[in-house]
Enzyme design. Structure first.
Site, PDB file in Angstrom:
ATOM      1  CB  SER A  75      -0.907   0.010   1.234  1.00 20.79           C
ATOM      2  OG  SER A  75      -1.550   1.259   1.386  1.00 20.79           O
ATOM      3  CE1 TYR A  85      -3.913  -2.145   5.299  1.00 18.97           C
ATOM      4  CE2 TYR A  85      -3.311   0.110   4.685  1.00 18.97           C
ATOM      5  CZ  TYR A  85      -3.728  -1.165   4.320  1.00 18.97           C
ATOM      6  OH  TYR A  85      -3.960  -1.454   3.011  1.00 18.97           O
TER       7      TYR A  85
END
Length: 701
Positions: free
Chosen positions: A579, A592
């Protein structure tokens, strides 16, 4: 002929209502007959045999009524035959070719002349078998390769057995390579034996016919049924002595599959010495009876008899000299044994080529075996894709049935090696191979994609399949996996329920990939979840699940992937779906973002370590994939909206506006990034591809 529609050895599939709906359209009825004949592998295997019908049509130039023969075109399959797959030829013109035929040396030229007989300008290229149908007078004709008939045809005293089964109602023609002269031999056989219902072709197959499509269908079933029953009675009389009786005891079914799964990547690597192959495993009762028998050493080297068989299976299989319970944990020792067996096979195939080649023969083809037999375990087949390897295994099972039947009624005979070579390396066969469409970029490759039950993972799988790969879909959601798997064709995918936080679950997924396809070439770690919380609200449980799924899962997937890829010895690709958040610091994202950063750096570390194995490791960084992404279905979207002070509905536009291209990013865009890594950038490893519309803060340099 009888009128019974009850058969023991073949399936009666004729549907009166469906046939009636076709009316008097003889071509449609011929296609229907072809499809239901091809649906039963005991009658003919994929691509085997051909069918035809003759109709009266108006000549577009003269306006006169003329007879037209409609016949399966070159390279087709009767089970899936459609209007586009047939050729339409003037019957009289085809028969007039007898006036210019110069003999056996003229066969190849005659095939070119078939084009001068074309009536339907949309015709598929006529096959070499066209004159076999055209020189016979019947309205509907079936040329089939049933196991039972080939067993009769391949028996030592085939003509005598033909007479014993059918009396004077069947003709018999000795082996001859398909072509114009064989058509003349069929014509002569019929002239010498008026009133017969069909002809057995020595070492080849069966011709049957009828005045209507249904009559031809029933004639074919009845003839096959009679041969099948004749063989069954004689096989039963042998008792336990079929194929000389059992020599090797089979492992239990689950143990067979486990052993096969462990061996497949090694076999795949060896069969891929010239071009990557995809595998199939079979351990049916028919297979096990043959490979465990005393007679395997005598029969297997003889090779198959029917041209349709050995064109797909090679002239003979490789039989492994391994104990069924062989310890496969010492991979180097097993590989050494296998390398010796493969070297001998390749040397033998080269000798077969050198001993039989003609001055104009095509160059020697891949010398690796297509069929590999492991007594006590099963049959392996390897070819350019899953469909081809599956079909090869089915053809060899047909060959086993032929050998069993021929041995039961007489003695099995194979084609002379020179005859077999002349068909395998026939210039017309070579031309057919050259006409085949180019392979897709990822053809011959096997991919395993985690998180493939939906969202980005499913989009990646879609892209890989579209580019020619076969895919193992993995996810923790079995219902989603089943639905995803149903979106692909029979030979394009399989699925494995997999929890990437569980090493044994990952191992089982790779075992399934090996058993189904032979191994793995591409692994994409797309499984994931997202949790967006301020530091004070972030729990240890949140932290652990992010680290376990994203980071630990990637680590364990890489370990298993490398194990299989090293067994294959053909390199591979590992792609991590990370990501933008692993590069950019943002609010409410500590767990995350940290996990994604770990994924990115792990990929770099793996790339540095695995380059020597030609295993390339790259990362694709999405950002803002809201539409179609599973992680946005939960509270992540609410968390991100809260962090930016907007509503959830405003997120797509918000993410699009903040990238340089002002583009909404979709799962398909991430799939394109993966394809770039595995299909285009063959000399790239340790790289990061951002698929985010352009986020300056995420630029890696």
């Amino acid at each position: 002929m009888t009128t019974s529609t009850t058969f023991k050895h073949v399936d009666y599939l004729w549907d009166e209502a469906h046939a009636a709906s076709l009316g008097d359209d003889q071509v449609a009825l011929f296609l229907y007959r072809s499809n239901i004949l091809g649906a039963d592998l005991r009658i003919t295997n994929y691509g085997g045999g051909n069918t035809s019908c003759k109709t009266i049509e108006k000549d577009p130039l003269t306006g006169e009524e003329v007879e037209i023969m409609w016949v399966k075109g070159s390279g087709g399959d009767i089970g899936t035959l459609t209007r586009k797959g047939i050729a339409g030829l003037y019957t009289e013109r085809l028969r007039n070719l007898k006036k210019v035929y110069g003999g056996l040396h003229d066969e190849d030229r005659m095939v070119g002349l078939f084009n001068h007989c074309i009536y339907d300008l949309e015709s598929k290229a006529p096959s070499i078998d066209t004159p076999l149908h055209g020189l016979l007078p019947f309205k509907h004709i079936d040329h089939l390769h049933p196991d039972a008939l080939i067993a009769v045809a391949a028996a030592k005293d085939s003509e005598k057995i033909t007479k014993e089964i059918w009396g004077d109602t069947m003709g018999w023609v000795p082996w001859q390579r398909p072509g114009f002269d064989l058509g003349l031999q069929l014509e002569k056989c019929l002239a010498d034996n008026p009133g017969i219902r069909g002809i057995v072709l020595g070492s080849h197959g069966l011709f049957t016919w009828g005045n209507t499509s249904y009559e031809s269908y029933m004639n074919s079933l009845e003839v096959i049924e009679m041969a099948s029953q004749y063989i069954e009675d004689r096989v039963k009389a042998q008792g336990d002595n079929v194929f000389g009786g059992q020599r090797v005891k089979s492992l239990a079914p689950n143990a067979r599959k486990a052993q096969a799964g462990k061996l497949m990547p090694l076999l795949r690597g060896l069969t891929s010495s010239q071009a990557r192959q995809v595998g199939t495993f079979q351990d049916t009762d028919v297979v096990m009876q043959f490979i465990n028998s005393h007679d395997i050493d005598r029969l297997a080297p003889m090779g198959t008899s029917c041209p349709d068989h050995f064109l797909r299976t090679k002239i003979q299989p490789l039989v492994l000299d391994l104990d069924p319970s062989e310890d496969l944990s010492d991979r180097s020792a097993i590989l050494e044994k296998l390398e010796g067996a493969f070297a001998d096979y390749r040397k033998g195939y080269q000798k077969y080529y050198d001993d039989h080649k003609r001055d104009n023969s095509p160059a020697v083809r891949d010398p690796n075996p297509v069929i590999i037999l492991y007594p006590g375990v099963g049959l392996f087949s390897f070819a350019k894709n899953k469909q081809t390897s599956r079909v090869a295994s089915e053809f060899y099972i047909n060959a086993i049935n032929v050998m069993r039947g021929a041995e039961a009624i007489s003695e099995y005979t194979a084609l002379p090696r020179q005859e077999a070579f002349d068909i395998e390396y026939w210039l017309l066969e070579e031309a057919k191979l050259q006409r085949m469409p180019a392979e897709k970029p990822l053809s011959r490759k096997v991919a395993l994609v985690t998180g493939a039950g939906g969202g980005i993972g499913k989009a990646i799988a879609d892209k890989l399949v579209a580019e020619g790969a076969v895919v193992v879909l993995s996810d923790i959601n079995e219902d989603a996996l089943k639905q995803a798997n149903e979106s692909y064709g029979r030979d394009q995918s399989t699925f494995a329920v997999c929890d990437v936080t569980d090493a044994s679950s990952i191992e089982k997924a790779f075992d399934k990939a090996s058993l189904n396809f032979g191994g793995v070439d591409i692994v994409v770690h797309s499984a994931g979840l997202a949790i967006s919380k301020p530091l004070e609200d972030h729990t240890q449980k949140d932290w652990d699940i992010l680290q376990n799924v994203l980071v630990k899962g990637q680590f364990m997937l890489a370990q298993e992937a490398v194990r299989v890829m090293r067994d294959q010895g053909t390199g591979g690709d590992f792609v991590s779906i990370a990501s933008k958040n692993g590069l950019v610091s943002g609010p409410n994202n500590v767990g995350y973002g940290t996990a994604k950063a770990a994924q990115q750096h792990m990929a770099r570390l793996l790339a540095a370590e695995l380059g020597k194995d030609h295993i390339r490791v790259n990362t694709v960084n999405p950002d803002g994939v809201i539409i179609g992404s599973k992680i946005w279905e939960g509270k992540w979207a609410e968390g991100r909206a809260k962090a930016y002070g907007i509503t959830v509905d405003e997120l797509p536009a918000h993410y699009a506006k903040r990238n340089l291209l002002n583009e909404i990013i979709r799962p398909e865009d991430i799939a394109d990034g993966v394809y770039a890594c595995v299909g285009l950038l063959s000399k790239t490893t340790g790289n990061i591809i951002n698929v985010d519309g352009g986020m300056a803060t995420a630029f890696v340099r």
